[in-house]
Design an enzyme around this catalytic site. Structure first.
Site, PDB file in Angstrom:
ATOM      1  CB  CYS A 218      -7.505 -31.882  79.517  1.00  0.00           C
ATOM      2  SG  CYS A 218      -7.306 -33.641  79.618  1.00  0.00           S
ATOM      3  CD  GLU A 219     -13.812 -35.654  77.659  1.00  0.00           C
ATOM      4  OE1 GLU A 219     -14.791 -34.900  77.721  1.00  0.00           O
ATOM      5  OE2 GLU A 219     -13.775 -36.676  76.958  1.00  0.00           O
ATOM      6  CG  HIS A 220      -8.938 -37.676  78.810  1.00  0.00           C
ATOM      7  ND1 HIS A 220      -8.612 -37.310  77.530  1.00  0.00           N
ATOM      8  CD2 HIS A 220     -10.044 -38.443  78.715  1.00  0.00           C
ATOM      9  CE1 HIS A 220      -9.476 -37.855  76.680  1.00  0.00           C
ATOM     10  NE2 HIS A 220     -10.352 -38.538  77.380  1.00  0.00           N
ATOM     11  CG  HIS A 221      -4.919 -35.596  82.499  1.00  0.00           C
ATOM     12  ND1 HIS A 221      -4.915 -35.739  81.135  1.00  0.00           N
ATOM     13  CD2 HIS A 221      -4.263 -36.667  83.003  1.00  0.00           C
ATOM     14  CE1 HIS A 221      -4.269 -36.867  80.817  1.00  0.00           C
ATOM     15  NE2 HIS A 221      -3.873 -37.445  81.928  1.00  0.00           N
TER      16      HIS A 221
ATOM     17  CD  GLN B 119      -6.681 -28.706  70.147  1.00  0.00           C
ATOM     18  OE1 GLN B 119      -5.885 -28.829  71.077  1.00  0.00           O
ATOM     19  NE2 GLN B 119      -6.337 -28.238  68.966  1.00  0.00           N
TER      20      GLN B 119
ATOM     21  CG  HIS C 235      -3.859 -30.238  75.247  1.00  0.00           C
ATOM     22  ND1 HIS C 235      -5.044 -30.918  75.328  1.00  0.00           N
ATOM     23  CD2 HIS C 235      -3.878 -29.616  74.046  1.00  0.00           C
ATOM     24  CE1 HIS C 235      -5.739 -30.724  74.222  1.00  0.00           C
ATOM     25  NE2 HIS C 235      -5.047 -29.944  73.424  1.00  0.00           N
TER      26      HIS C 235
ATOM     27  CB  CYS D  98      -2.892 -33.061  80.760  1.00  0.00           C
ATOM     28  SG  CYS D  98      -3.560 -33.040  79.100  1.00  0.00           S
TER      29      CYS D  98
HETATM   30 ZN   LIG Z   1      -5.333 -34.453  79.452  1.00  0.00          ZN
END
Ligand SMILES: [Zn+2]
Length: 240
Positions: free
Chosen positions: A128-131, A169, A197, A199
């Site tokens: 995941c590019e956010h976490h 995704q 995910h 995260c």
């Molecule tokens: Zn994430």
């Protein structure tokens, strides 16, 4: 209400660029909002060699570990910064570099098979590019030949290539779909991805049972009958 709150937090800098507040950044991450179909890359993304990137990331990752208070003199931790750096560049994020795009050879569809071809349960690991924690999933890919066919393993390799990037995704699904349309020279491509995910499961709301499903339907697959034929094949549970 939430919306207004977010809007009131919008600031522009001198170049009129949006400045994200800390709240907006958290919200973006937890809602997994994506900003474009292409992976946001800087113009100078590939100016450094892999070796230079590894050396740089090693330094930065060492700093992260030290900041966390870890004793890097310990034998078990000593090699971790280098290991993580190598893993980022050569393994889990190697799909950022177009040079690592799998070579896709096409063959003539000599036997004139003109039904859909479905390859399902393609396992992939992404992040995941956010976490920067894993996304683990299965991709189901279908296409209808337009006179050309692709080696089956290339479908796995294309999924893997796009998965090996910091991802969202929805973007992963679209990137695979669009690339397949391009290489197969047909709009008739469908993708369904079902993924977990970490995260969401290991932090944040800590939901261990939910999965996320995304889909891409092009050309003939926008027709309800074709779409449901494809989805029906995904229900088959053949044991080998
Ligand atoms: Zn994430």
């Amino acid at each position: 209400m939430k919306q207004n709150e977010t809007l009131s937090n919008i600031h522009l800098n001198e170049d009129n660029k949006l400045v994200l507040t800390e709240n907006m950044i958290d919200e973006m991450g937890d809602n997994h909002i994506l900003t474009s179909v292409d992976t946001p890359l800087r113009a100078d993304a590939f100016e450094l060699s892999d070796e230079k990137k590894i050396a740089k990331i090693e330094t930065h990752f060492r700093a992260i570990m030290e900041t966390l208070g870890l004793d890097l003199a310990d034998d078990s931790l000593n090699g971790t910064p280098k290991r993580v750096a190598k893993m980022y560049v050569k393994e889990i994020f190697q799909g950022l570099n177009p040079e690592n795009m799998p070579r896709v050879a096409l063959f003539e569809n000599k036997y004139k098979y003109n039904e859909m071809l479905v390859e399902k349960n393609i396992s992939f690991y992404s992040n995941c590019e956010h976490h920067f924690v894993p996304i683990i999933g299965k991709a189901h890919v279908a296409y209808i030949s337009n006179g050309k066919v692709i080696g089956l393993s290339k479908l796995n390799r294309l999924v893997d290539y796009f998965a090996k990037r910091p991802q969202v995704q929805e973007r992963l699904t679209m990137q695979i779909g669009k690339k397949l349309q391009e290489v197969l020279e047909t709009e008739d491509v469908a993708i369904v991805i079902d993924a977990k995910h970490l995260c969401v499961s290991s932090r944040g709301v800590k939901d261990d049972t939910s999965t996320t499903i995304t889909a891409f339907y092009g050309g003939a697959f926008t027709d309800e009958k074709k779409k449901s034929e494809f989805l029906k094949y995904l229900e088959f549970n053949t044991k080998f």
